[in-house]
Design an enzyme around this catalytic site. Structure first.
Site, PDB file in Angstrom:
ATOM      1  N   LYS A   1       1.382   4.420  -2.953  1.00  0.00           N
ATOM      2  CA  LYS A   1       1.377   5.857  -2.673  1.00  0.00           C
ATOM      3  C   LYS A   1       2.646   6.525  -3.188  1.00  0.00           C
ATOM      4  O   LYS A   1       2.597   7.618  -3.793  1.00  0.00           O
ATOM      5  CB  LYS A   1       1.212   6.096  -1.180  1.00  0.00           C
ATOM      6  CG  LYS A   1      -0.123   5.606  -0.630  1.00  0.00           C
ATOM      7  CD  LYS A   1      -0.220   5.782   0.877  1.00  0.00           C
ATOM      8  CE  LYS A   1      -1.569   5.293   1.408  1.00  0.00           C
ATOM      9  NZ  LYS A   1      -1.693   5.460   2.861  1.00  0.00           N
TER      10      LYS A   1
ATOM     11  N   ASP B   1       0.838  -1.203   0.000  1.00  0.00           N
ATOM     12  CA  ASP B   1       0.000   0.000   0.000  1.00  0.00           C
ATOM     13  C   ASP B   1       0.873   1.253   0.000  1.00  0.00           C
ATOM     14  O   ASP B   1       0.607   2.218  -0.711  1.00  0.00           O
ATOM     15  CB  ASP B   1      -0.920  -0.009   1.212  1.00  0.00           C
ATOM     16  CG  ASP B   1      -1.906   1.153   1.185  1.00  0.00           C
ATOM     17  OD1 ASP B   1      -2.773   1.173   0.294  1.00  0.00           O
ATOM     18  OD2 ASP B   1      -1.785   2.051   2.043  1.00  0.00           O
TER      19      ASP B   1
END
Length: 817
Positions: free
Chosen positions: A682, A678
Site C-alpha cells: 500500500k 501488505d
C-alpha cells in the site's frame, strides 16, 4: 385526401392485411384514399434470388412455389370460396408469365437490368391485385391500379428517373375518372416511353406514394411500416432508441440517405417541392402518433435528431502529386464514376490536394478501381498517381440534426465518444450546411459506436456501463448487492445504468449482453454458467465489443493482472481491488498507467490502499491542483490497527491477536498481516502515485514480531512463540504507557524514502486517537503544512471495500460523461 402507403410487413400475412383494410376503411369514411402497396415481405428478395439463379442455370422452382403459396394462403384466408377463383386465375397468369421470363433467362444465361425490372415487378403486381380484390369484399368500391401505367420514367432500368410533368398529367386524369373508388396502386414500378417496365429503386414504393401525393396535392402522405416512426437510431442496435415526433425534410433526407431504412430518400423530394407532410406510422400500433416530416418543424432541445448508418461500405484512396493544383481533376474522377452509375456515398479530400478518399458500395469497388486505372493510365505510368487502394469491411456512421448548425462541441462530443471506446475513424466528412457529420469506421465496431454516440448525445437517457466482474467472494457478492440496491438512485441522480454483463469465478463464468439479474446471479452462474476460463472470459468480453466497458477485478490473485495490458489496449477501463498489479515491478505499474492514458480509458484502484477511504483520489487531486506533498504518514492495515488499538491495559498481545483472528480481521495465518508486506504494498502504491519510481526493495520495514514468531513452522507454533515472547510485547506497551503514548505501526513517505515502523506517539499526533480497525492517513503539503490533511475511517471489511469498488465504477460512468 391522403396517400396511404403500406410496406412489405404490413401486407406480409392474412392477419396483417386485415389490419391494413381496417385502417383503409377508417380513412375511407372521411375521404377515399389512394393506397400504395409493396410486395409481400420477403417476396422481392425471393424474386431477386430467382433471377440470379436462373442466370446461373440453377433450379428456382422451390422459390416460385413459396411465392405462390404465400399469396394463395392469404386468398384462402380472406376471401369466401365463391370469390377466390378469379383472383387465383389472375395470379396464376402472373406466375406463368414470371416462369416464362425466368426460363428465358436460364436459356440465355443473361440477366439484363430491363429483364430484372420485369421480374421484380411481379411482387407488387401480385400483392396489390390480391389485396384490391379482398378490399372490394370488405370496404366496397376498390380498384387495382398498375402504377407503371401512370408513372413514366426514362430507361435507366433499376433506378429510373420520373418524368414528372407527364406522370402528374396521367395520374390526375386517371384519378378524376375514378376518385369515387379506393385506388390500390402498385408501388415501386413504372414504365418508360416504350411501355417497358422500369423500377424506382429499392424502397421505391415510398417514392410511388410521394409521386401520387405531389400529383394530387394530397393533404398528407402516410407511410405505414412496422416501427413507431423514425427513431434516434436503429432499434435493433440501440435498445434505448426512441421515436422522434417530427423532422424537417432535410433531416429526414440526411438520416435516410445514411441508412435509416424507414423511408426511401427520394420520397422526400416530391413532397418537399409541394410542402406535403409525410407521416411515418406503425401499422401494428396505429394509435401511436409516429413521426411527421414537414417544413415547419418546431425548435427542438435535442442536440441532434438521430444517428444513422450504412453497415457495408468500401473506401477508395487515391493519392499522388498529380492531383495538387490540377484544375478539374476531381470533376474528371467523379464524372467518370457518375457515367458508370457508381454512386459515391461520401467524399473527403486533404487540404494539400494530395489525396482523395471516397466511399462506394462494396459491389461497386472493383469496377471503380478498374475505371480509375483506365482513365488515369498516363498519370499512373508517370508515377504522378499511386495505384488506388480499396479498404473493405467498413461502415458509415452519421449524426444528423439542424441544431448542429453553429453549435460548438458537436464534433468534439462525437469523437470523444468514439475515441473513448477505441473506435478508429478512417475518414470524416461534414458539409457546409452543418446538418451532418459522417465518419467511416470498421464494420465490426458499428454497433458499439452507435450505442456509444447515442449515450453521448441523448443525455436525458441513462448512460450504460457494461461491467464484467471477476471474483464472487465476499467483496464480489457485496458489490452485487450494493449495485442492486442503488440502481434506482443511480438512474435518478447520476443518469447511469450499470449492467453486469459478465461474471466469473474460479469455477464458472456467464455472459448476457442485456445484463445479468443481480437478484438471481448466483443461481444463473451455477446452473447456466460454462466452465471458468480466465483467458476465455477476457476474450469473450472483447468479442462482445460493447460500449463503455469496465473490467472489475475483485480477486487477490496474480493471474488476472497478466490480462490488464490487453484489456486497456481494447479500450476497456479497469477497476481493481487487487493491489498486486500496482505493487509489482515499477515498470509494470508505469506501463498500466501509460497504456490506460494512451487508449483513453480509466484505471481506478482506490481500494488498493484504504478500502473505501478516498486516499488515492485525495492524493491525485492534491497533485493535479499543483500542491506539493512533503510527507505522508499512514496506518493502512486494518488488522494491525485493531491489534494495537486493543493492546492496552491488562490485555496481552497473544490474546489481542487471537481475538482479532476470531473476529475475522486477520488472515488464517496472522503473520500474513503482521509481517508488514501488505502494508508495504500500500505504501509503495502511494509513493508511486506521488511520483516516486520505487521498487518493493526500496521500502524499509521494521518487524513487529521477533524472529522466533516469524519463523515458527505452523500457526499453532506461532501462537506458542507469542506466549513465550509475552515479556517483549509487555515491555513495549508499558514503555509507551509510562510516557503517555500509544503504539502505532506507521508508514511514512518523505523525500522519496518509504519506511514502516512501530512507533510510540503522544496525544499531539493525529494517530493517537484511533479505535477499532480504522485506517488513517495524513498529508503534509505546501497548503496543509501546519495542520495536515487527515483521512480516517474503516480500512477493512467487505462492505467498505465493495463500496470503494462501487465508487470507482461510478466514476468511470460519470466523470467522463
Amino acid at each position: 385526401m391522403k396517400i396511404l402507403k403500406f410496406g412489405g410487413t404490413s401486407v406480409g400475412s392474412a392477419e396483417n392485411i386485415k389490419t391494413l383494410l381496417r385502417l383503409v376503411g377508417e380513412e375511407k369514411q372521411k375521404n377515399s384514399p389512394v393506397v400504395v402497396l409493396s410486395a409481400m415481405s420477403g417476396v422481392t428478395n425471393l424474386l431477386t434470388d430467382m433471377a440470379e439463379m436462373a442466370e446461373r442455370g440453377e433450379d428456382y422452382d422451390a422459390h416460385l412455389k413459396e411465392i405462390e403459396a404465400k399469396h394463395f394462403a392469404v386468398i384462402r384466408a380472406l376471401l369466401p370460396a365463391a370469390a377466390q377463383n378469379p383472383v387465383f386465375t389472375r395470379l396464376k397468369i402472373f406466375f406463368n408469365e414470371l416462369e416464362d421470363l425466368l426460363q428465358a433467362v436460364t436459356n440465355l444465361r443473361e440477366l439484363s437490368l430491363q429483364t430484372k425490372d420485369q421480374i421484380l415487378s411481379y411482387g407488387e403486381r401480385c400483392s396489390t391485385f390480391m389485396i384490391s380484390h379482398i378490399a372490394s369484399k370488405n370496404i366496397g368500391d376498390s380498384l387495382y391500379v398498375n402504377g407503371s401505367d401512370m408513372i413514366k420514367t426514362d430507361s435507366n432500368f433499376g433506378q429510373a428517373k420520373v418524368d414528372t410533368e407527364l406522370t402528374e398529367l396521367l395520374i390526375n386524369n386517371f384519378y378524376q375518372e375514378n376518385k369515387d373508388k379506393v385506388l390500390f396502386v402498385t408501388g415501386f414500378i413504372a414504365s418508360n416511353a416504350a411501355g417497358r417496365m422500369t423500377t424506382l429503386g429499392r424502397g421505391g414504393s415510398d417514392y410511388t406514394a410521394a409521386v401520387w401525393g405531389a400529383a394530387l396535392n394530397a393533404e398528407e402522405i402516410e407511410i405505414w411500416t412496422d416501427v413507431n416512426g423514425m427513431m434516434t437510431a436503429d432499434p435493433r442496435m440501440v435498445k434505448k432508441a426512441f421515436s422522434l415526433p417530427e423532422l424537417s425534410y432535410t433531416e429526414a433526407m440526411e438520416l435516410s440517405y445514411f441508412g435509416a431504412k424507414v423511408i426511401y430518400p427520394p420520397t422526400m423530394i416530391p413532397a418537399f417541392m409541394k410542402k406535403i407532410p409525410i407521416v411515418i406510422k406503425n401499422t401494428f400500433e396505429p394509435d401511436f402518433a409516429g413521426t411527421y416530416i414537414r417544413s415547419d418543424v418546431k425548435t427542438s432541445n435535442l442536440p441532434i435528431k438521430g444517428i444513422s448508418s450504412i453497415d457495408h461500405i468500401s473506401i477508395i484512396n487515391l493519392t499522388g502529386s498529380g492531383m495538387v493544383g490540377k484544375a478539374g481533376f476531381s470533376g474528371r474522377l467523379f464524372s467518370l464514376l457518375s457515367r458508370e452509375q457508381i454512386n459515391v456515398v461520401l467524399i473527403t479530400q486533404s487540404s494539400s490536394e494530395h489525396s482523395i478518399t471516397f466511399a462506394v458500395k462494396p459491389t461497386d469497388a472493383s469496377q471503380a478501381i478498374f475505371l480509375i486505372k483506365k482513365e488515369f493510365e498516363l498519370e499512373l505510368d508517370a508515377k504522378k498517381l499511386e495505384l488506388p487502394e480499396v479498404e473493405n469491411n467498413l461502415a458509415v456512421l452519421a449524426i444528423v440534426g439542424e441544431n448542429m448548425k453553429r453549435t460548438p462541441g458537436m464534433s468534439g462530443r462525437l469523437f470523444s465518444a468514439l475515441g473513448r471506446n477505441g473506435i478508429n475513424v478512417r475518414a470524416i466528412a461534414q458539409g457546409s450546411s452543418e446538418y451532418n457529420i459522417s465518419v467511416i469506421i470498421s464494420k465490426d465496431d458499428l454497433s458499439k459506436a452507435v450505442n456509444a454516440v447515442h449515450d453521448a448525445f441523448f443525455t436525458d437517457l441513462k448512460r450504460t456501463l457494461n461491467v464484467f466482474c471477476l471474483g464472487t467472494g465476499n467483496i464480489g457478492k457485496t458489490l452485487f448487492n450494493q449495485l442492486k440496491e442503488q440502481m434506482p438512485f443511480l438512474a435518478a441522480n447520476n443518469d447511469l445504468q450499470v449492467k453486469v454483463t459478465g461474471i466469473s469465478n474460479t469455477r464458472k463464468m456467464i455472459f448476457n449482453a442485456d445484463g445479468l439479474s443481480l437478484g438471481n446471479w448466483e443461481t444463473e452462474l451455477n446452473t447456466a454458467g460454462e466452465p471458468a476460463d480466465l483467458a476465455g472470459f477476457v476474450a469473450q468480453m472483447k468479442a462482445l465489443n460493447l460500449p463503455n466497458c469496465v473490467f472489475v477485478d475483485n480477486t487477490a490473485a496474480e493471474k488476472p493482472i497478466e490480462f490488464y495490458q490487453g484489456i486497456f489496449e481494447s479500450s476497456i477501463s479497469v477497476v481493481t481491488c487487487n493491489k498486486k498489479g500496482n505493487s509489482a515491478d515499477y515498470a509494470q505499474y508505469k506501463l498500466f498507467k501509460d497504456t490506460a492514458r494512451k487508449f483513453g480509458v480509466d484505471f481506478y484502484y482506490e481500494t488498493n490502499v484504504g478500502a473505501g477511504l478516498p486516499i488515492i483520489r485525495t492524493l491525485r487531486e492534491l497533485m493535479m491542483s499543483g500542491d506539493k506533498v512533503a510527507r505522508i504518514e499512514a496506518i493502512l492495515s486494518g488488522t494491525i490497527s485493531y491489534i494495537f488499538n486493543n493492546f492496552k491495559g491488562d490485555a496481552g498481545f497473544y490474546e489481542t491477536v487471537k481475538e482479532a483472528q476470531e473476529l475475522g480481521y486477520t488472515e488464517p495465518d496472522p503473520r500474513d498481516d503482521l509481517n508488514g508486506k501488505d502494508f508495504m504494498r500500500k505504501m509503495l502504491i502511494l509513493a508511486r502515485d506521488a511520483g516516486y519510481p520505487l521498487e518493493a526493495s526500496d521500502v524499509k520495514i521494521d518487524n513487529i514480531l521477533p524472529d522466533a514468531c516469524l519463523n515458527a513452522t505452523s500457526v499453532e507454533d506461532f501462537y506458542s512463540e507469542l506466549q513465550a515472547n509475552a515479556a517483549y510485547f509487555e515491555n513495549l506497551k508499558n514503555t509507551a504507557a509510562s510516557e503517555g503514548k500509544v503504539l502505532r505501526y506507521i508508514g511514512k513517505l518523505e523525500d522519496g524514502n518509504v519506511e514502516i515502523s512501530l512507533q510510540m506517539v503522544d496525544d499531539s499526533h493525529p494517530f493517537y486517537m484511533l479505535s477499532g480497525s480504522d485506517n488513517i492517513i495524513s498529508f503534509t503539503t505546501d497548503r496543509y503544512k501546519s495542520r495536515p490533511l487527515v483521512v480516517k475511517g474503516p480500512g477493512a471489511g467487505a462492505e467498505v471495500t465493495a463500496a470503494g469498488v462501487f465508487a470507482d465504477i461510478i466514476n468511470v460512468g460519470t466523470l467522463n460523461k
